[in-house]
Design a protein around this motif. Structure first.
Motif, PDB file in Angstrom:
ATOM      1  N   ALA A  60       0.892  -1.277  -0.106  1.00 51.30           N
ATOM      2  CA  ALA A  60      -0.110  -0.006  -0.019  1.00 51.30           C
ATOM      3  C   ALA A  60       0.818   1.324  -0.135  1.00 51.30           C
ATOM      4  CB  ALA A  60      -1.034  -0.081   1.235  1.00 51.30           C
ATOM      5  N   GLY A  61       2.310   0.984   0.355  1.00 53.23           N
ATOM      6  CA  GLY A  61       3.028   2.341   0.347  1.00 53.23           C
ATOM      7  C   GLY A  61       3.714   2.775   1.560  1.00 53.23           C
ATOM      8  N   MET A  62       3.288   2.152   2.473  1.00 57.97           N
ATOM      9  CA  MET A  62       3.862   2.482   4.049  1.00 57.97           C
ATOM     10  C   MET A  62       5.370   2.089   3.915  1.00 57.97           C
ATOM     11  SD  MET A  62       2.846   1.337   7.788  1.00 57.97           S
ATOM     12  CE  MET A  62       1.224   2.352   7.581  1.00 57.97           C
ATOM     13  N   PRO A  63       6.228   3.162   4.250  1.00 59.30           N
ATOM     14  CA  PRO A  63       7.614   2.729   4.334  1.00 59.30           C
ATOM     15  C   PRO A  63       7.764   1.699   5.465  1.00 59.30           C
ATOM     16  CG  PRO A  63       7.063   5.295   4.324  1.00 59.30           C
ATOM     17  CD  PRO A  63       5.797   4.598   4.562  1.00 59.30           C
ATOM     18  N   VAL A  64       8.892   1.149   5.030  1.00 56.75           N
ATOM     19  CA  VAL A  64       9.301  -0.081   6.256  1.00 56.75           C
ATOM     20  C   VAL A  64       9.733   0.488   7.482  1.00 56.75           C
ATOM     21  CG1 VAL A  64      11.032  -1.679   6.360  1.00 56.75           C
ATOM     22  CG2 VAL A  64      10.282  -1.583   4.052  1.00 56.75           C
ATOM     23  N   PRO A  65      10.544   1.581   7.571  1.00 49.48           N
ATOM     24  CA  PRO A  65      10.689   1.905   8.945  1.00 49.48           C
ATOM     25  C   PRO A  65       9.379   2.242   9.618  1.00 49.48           C
ATOM     26  CG  PRO A  65      12.088   3.150   7.424  1.00 49.48           C
ATOM     27  CD  PRO A  65      11.208   2.444   6.679  1.00 49.48           C
ATOM     28  N   TYR A  66       8.291   2.588   9.153  1.00 48.83           N
ATOM     29  CA  TYR A  66       7.268   2.974   9.993  1.00 48.83           C
ATOM     30  C   TYR A  66       6.579   1.357  10.486  1.00 48.83           C
ATOM     31  CZ  TYR A  66       7.191   7.774   9.148  1.00 48.83           C
ATOM     32  OH  TYR A  66       7.310   9.239   8.971  1.00 48.83           O
ATOM     33  N   ILE A  67       6.640   0.604   9.488  1.00 46.33           N
ATOM     34  CA  ILE A  67       6.154  -0.795   9.764  1.00 46.33           C
ATOM     35  C   ILE A  67       6.905  -1.346  10.766  1.00 46.33           C
ATOM     36  CG2 ILE A  67       5.733  -2.872   8.744  1.00 46.33           C
ATOM     37  CD1 ILE A  67       5.258  -1.867   5.756  1.00 46.33           C
ATOM     38  N   CYS A  68       8.274  -1.413  10.810  1.00 44.91           N
ATOM     39  CA  CYS A  68       8.970  -1.851  11.747  1.00 44.91           C
ATOM     40  C   CYS A  68       9.157  -0.847  12.923  1.00 44.91           C
ATOM     41  CB  CYS A  68      10.626  -2.193  11.182  1.00 44.91           C
ATOM     42  SG  CYS A  68      10.472  -3.514   9.894  1.00 44.91           S
ATOM     43  N   GLY A  69       8.807   0.145  12.842  1.00 44.85           N
ATOM     44  CA  GLY A  69       9.050   1.046  14.061  1.00 44.85           C
ATOM     45  C   GLY A  69      10.346   1.729  14.208  1.00 44.85           C
ATOM     46  N   THR A  70      11.468   1.386  13.447  1.00 43.43           N
ATOM     47  CA  THR A  70      12.922   1.845  13.656  1.00 43.43           C
ATOM     48  C   THR A  70      13.438   2.127  12.396  1.00 43.43           C
ATOM     49  OG1 THR A  70      13.541  -0.422  13.574  1.00 43.43           O
ATOM     50  CG2 THR A  70      13.129   0.368  15.719  1.00 43.43           C
ATOM     51  N   GLN A  71      14.390   3.069  12.368  1.00 44.14           N
ATOM     52  CA  GLN A  71      15.379   3.348  11.313  1.00 44.14           C
ATOM     53  C   GLN A  71      16.584   3.566  11.886  1.00 44.14           C
ATOM     54  OE1 GLN A  71      15.134   3.216   8.252  1.00 44.14           O
ATOM     55  NE2 GLN A  71      17.007   4.139   7.699  1.00 44.14           N
ATOM     56  N   GLU A  72      17.542   3.110  11.375  1.00 43.15           N
ATOM     57  CA  GLU A  72      19.041   3.430  11.774  1.00 43.15           C
ATOM     58  C   GLU A  72      19.663   4.676  11.470  1.00 43.15           C
ATOM     59  OE1 GLU A  72      23.357   1.691  10.326  1.00 43.15           O
ATOM     60  OE2 GLU A  72      21.966   0.186  11.634  1.00 43.15           O
ATOM     61  N   PHE A  73      20.410   5.370  12.125  1.00 41.99           N
ATOM     62  CA  PHE A  73      20.794   6.640  11.835  1.00 41.99           C
ATOM     63  C   PHE A  73      22.101   6.729  12.818  1.00 41.99           C
ATOM     64  CE2 PHE A  73      21.638  11.360  12.583  1.00 41.99           C
ATOM     65  CZ  PHE A  73      21.422  11.633  11.461  1.00 41.99           C
ATOM     66  N   TYR A  74      23.144   6.964  11.955  1.00 43.63           N
ATOM     67  CA  TYR A  74      24.522   7.340  12.699  1.00 43.63           C
ATOM     68  C   TYR A  74      24.870   5.783  13.404  1.00 43.63           C
ATOM     69  CZ  TYR A  74      28.347  10.579  12.809  1.00 43.63           C
ATOM     70  OH  TYR A  74      29.638  11.469  12.303  1.00 43.63           O
ATOM     71  N   GLY A  75      24.403   4.729  12.929  1.00 43.09           N
ATOM     72  CA  GLY A  75      24.659   3.473  13.505  1.00 43.09           C
ATOM     73  C   GLY A  75      23.927   3.025  14.781  1.00 43.09           C
ATOM     74  N   ARG A  76      22.810   3.832  14.919  1.00 44.90           N
ATOM     75  CA  ARG A  76      22.037   3.719  16.072  1.00 44.90           C
ATOM     76  C   ARG A  76      20.631   3.703  15.677  1.00 44.90           C
ATOM     77  NH1 ARG A  76      25.328   7.729  17.762  1.00 44.90           N
ATOM     78  NH2 ARG A  76      26.845   7.211  19.388  1.00 44.90           N
ATOM     79  N   PRO A  77      19.675   2.775  16.180  1.00 50.32           N
ATOM     80  CA  PRO A  77      18.442   2.418  16.145  1.00 50.32           C
ATOM     81  C   PRO A  77      17.528   3.388  16.524  1.00 50.32           C
ATOM     82  CG  PRO A  77      18.994   0.930  17.636  1.00 50.32           C
ATOM     83  CD  PRO A  77      20.237   1.490  17.405  1.00 50.32           C
ATOM     84  N   PHE A  78      16.872   4.278  15.855  1.00 57.17           N
ATOM     85  CA  PHE A  78      15.747   5.028  16.451  1.00 57.17           C
ATOM     86  C   PHE A  78      14.437   4.767  16.064  1.00 57.17           C
ATOM     87  CE2 PHE A  78      19.550   7.552  16.253  1.00 57.17           C
ATOM     88  CZ  PHE A  78      19.451   8.850  17.112  1.00 57.17           C
ATOM     89  N   LYS A  79      13.462   4.904  17.321  1.00 57.38           N
ATOM     90  CA  LYS A  79      12.154   4.581  17.137  1.00 57.38           C
ATOM     91  C   LYS A  79      11.421   5.836  16.015  1.00 57.38           C
ATOM     92  CE  LYS A  79       7.825   4.558  19.457  1.00 57.38           C
ATOM     93  NZ  LYS A  79       7.160   4.736  20.889  1.00 57.38           N
ATOM     94  N   VAL A  80      10.538   5.235  15.182  1.00 56.06           N
ATOM     95  CA  VAL A  80       9.992   6.223  14.513  1.00 56.06           C
ATOM     96  C   VAL A  80       8.340   5.775  14.274  1.00 56.06           C
ATOM     97  CG1 VAL A  80      11.830   6.763  12.912  1.00 56.06           C
ATOM     98  CG2 VAL A  80      10.699   4.958  12.119  1.00 56.06           C
ATOM     99  N   THR A  81       7.612   6.873  13.980  1.00 52.04           N
ATOM    100  CA  THR A  81       6.174   6.744  13.963  1.00 52.04           C
ATOM    101  C   THR A  81       5.872   7.622  12.907  1.00 52.04           C
ATOM    102  OG1 THR A  81       5.472   8.515  15.531  1.00 52.04           O
ATOM    103  CG2 THR A  81       6.123   6.170  16.305  1.00 52.04           C
ATOM    104  N   PRO A  82       4.626   7.657  12.381  1.00 51.84           N
ATOM    105  CA  PRO A  82       4.151   8.417  11.459  1.00 51.84           C
ATOM    106  C   PRO A  82       4.170   9.936  12.029  1.00 51.84           C
ATOM    107  CG  PRO A  82       2.781   6.534  11.247  1.00 51.84           C
ATOM    108  CD  PRO A  82       3.803   6.493  12.363  1.00 51.84           C
ATOM    109  N   ASP A  83       4.295  10.220  13.091  1.00 53.25           N
ATOM    110  CA  ASP A  83       4.641  11.648  13.694  1.00 53.25           C
ATOM    111  C   ASP A  83       5.576  12.204  13.473  1.00 53.25           C
ATOM    112  OD1 ASP A  83       1.808  11.569  15.014  1.00 53.25           O
ATOM    113  OD2 ASP A  83       2.893  10.223  16.421  1.00 53.25           O
ATOM    114  N   VAL A  84       6.778  11.542  13.054  1.00 50.90           N
ATOM    115  CA  VAL A  84       8.156  11.948  12.915  1.00 50.90           C
ATOM    116  C   VAL A  84       8.628  11.665  11.493  1.00 50.90           C
ATOM    117  CG1 VAL A  84       8.600  11.930  15.275  1.00 50.90           C
ATOM    118  CG2 VAL A  84       9.408  10.216  13.791  1.00 50.90           C
TER     119      VAL A  84
END
Length: 272
Positions: A60-84
């Motif tokens: 449907a188009g939802m980005p993988v990080p929103y589905i998984c709830g995390t995205q790596e940045f500078y080698g660290r896992p950050f929680k992400v939601t559709p609010d950010v």
């Protein structure tokens, strides 16, 4: 029963195979290497159902990080939601610049405007313990995510709710101010592919420069003498941002830094 290999083959008919692996690893709570070494393992029905839901969301188009709830940045896992916004590698260019600019082994105070997930502020606080880091955001929901990331990653960051500098006391001053503001032009075709991310964090609904202009105008009130102001911006906005700095006649050492792809990405200036 469906094996890991069979589930991946089926999902790969609908989505990218790499993303199919990311989603299945997420559902199983394992890394991608596990999928290779256990490809004949059968999936429990509950996991297969969860995986099917994830694949359907991705179709449907939802980005993988929103589905998984995390995205790596500078080698660290950050929680992400559709609010950010989802943290992107381009933003690491801004982090790299600040770390270099504050590498003199002295304490520095830093403000991150529009912090979102907190990825910039938290990364800087962790990478340089001599930085005293504050961050603001207009969105209370975004700040909830940022505060959780700070707790999880054990970062000392002070968060304030409000629109840009409005969240601060009038006497608050910093050595460095950074921001990844909404800079996408309202007519930019990329916006169509970003429908799941918060629109207010992507564009100002105009030319993408209004928030940058506002920050440039008000930053001198909150910068210490010779303080730095640095923005992330679009690949084609460097000259426009430099012009905004030059118009006020309060700034010097105006320059633009390219990202790893060779695109103009960060423009910086020092308060005269």
């Amino acid at each position: 029963m469906t094996t890991i290999k069979q589930a991946l083959q089926q999902a790969s008919n609908d989505i990218d195979r790499f993303e199919a692996k990311l989603l299945l690893a997420h559902c199983l709570g394992v890394n991608r290497t596990y999928l290779i070494t256990h490809d004949r393992d059968e999936l429990p029905p509950s996991v297969l159902q969860q995986y099917d839901r994830c694949v359907t969301q991705r179709v449907a188009g939802m980005p993988v990080p929103y589905i998984c709830g995390t995205q790596e940045f500078y080698g660290r896992p950050f929680k992400v939601t559709p609010d950010v916004l989802i943290p992107r590698p381009d933003t690491e260019t801004l982090v790299d610049f600040v770390l270099q600019a504050t590498s003199d082994k002295r304490p520095h105070s830093l403000l991150d405007l529009g912090t979102g997930s907190g990825c910039i502020a938290i990364t800087l606080a962790l990478e340089n313990p001599l930085l005293s880091v504050s961050a603001t955001d207009l969105s209370a929901r975004a700040l909830t995510v940022a505060r959780e990331n700070a707790r999880t990653l054990h970062a000392n960051v002070q968060f304030y709710e409000g629109n840009w500098f409005d969240a601060l006391l009038s006497e608050s001053h910093f050595d460095v101010i950074v921001s990844n503001p909404p800079y996408i032009h309202k007519e930019d075709q990329h916006l169509k592919n970003l429908k799941y991310e918060p629109i207010g964090a992507l564009t100002d609904g105009s030319d993408g420069l209004s928030h940058i202009a506002t920050i440039i105008k008000n930053a001198p009130r909150h910068l210490n003498r010779h303080g730095l102001l640095a923005f992330e911006h679009g690949w084609d906005q460097a000259m426009a941002v430099q012009d905004l700095f030059a118009q006020t006649q309060l700034w010097q050492d105006i320059s633009t830094i390219k990202d790893l792809a060779g695109n103009d990405r960060v423009t910086v200036a020092r308060l005269a």
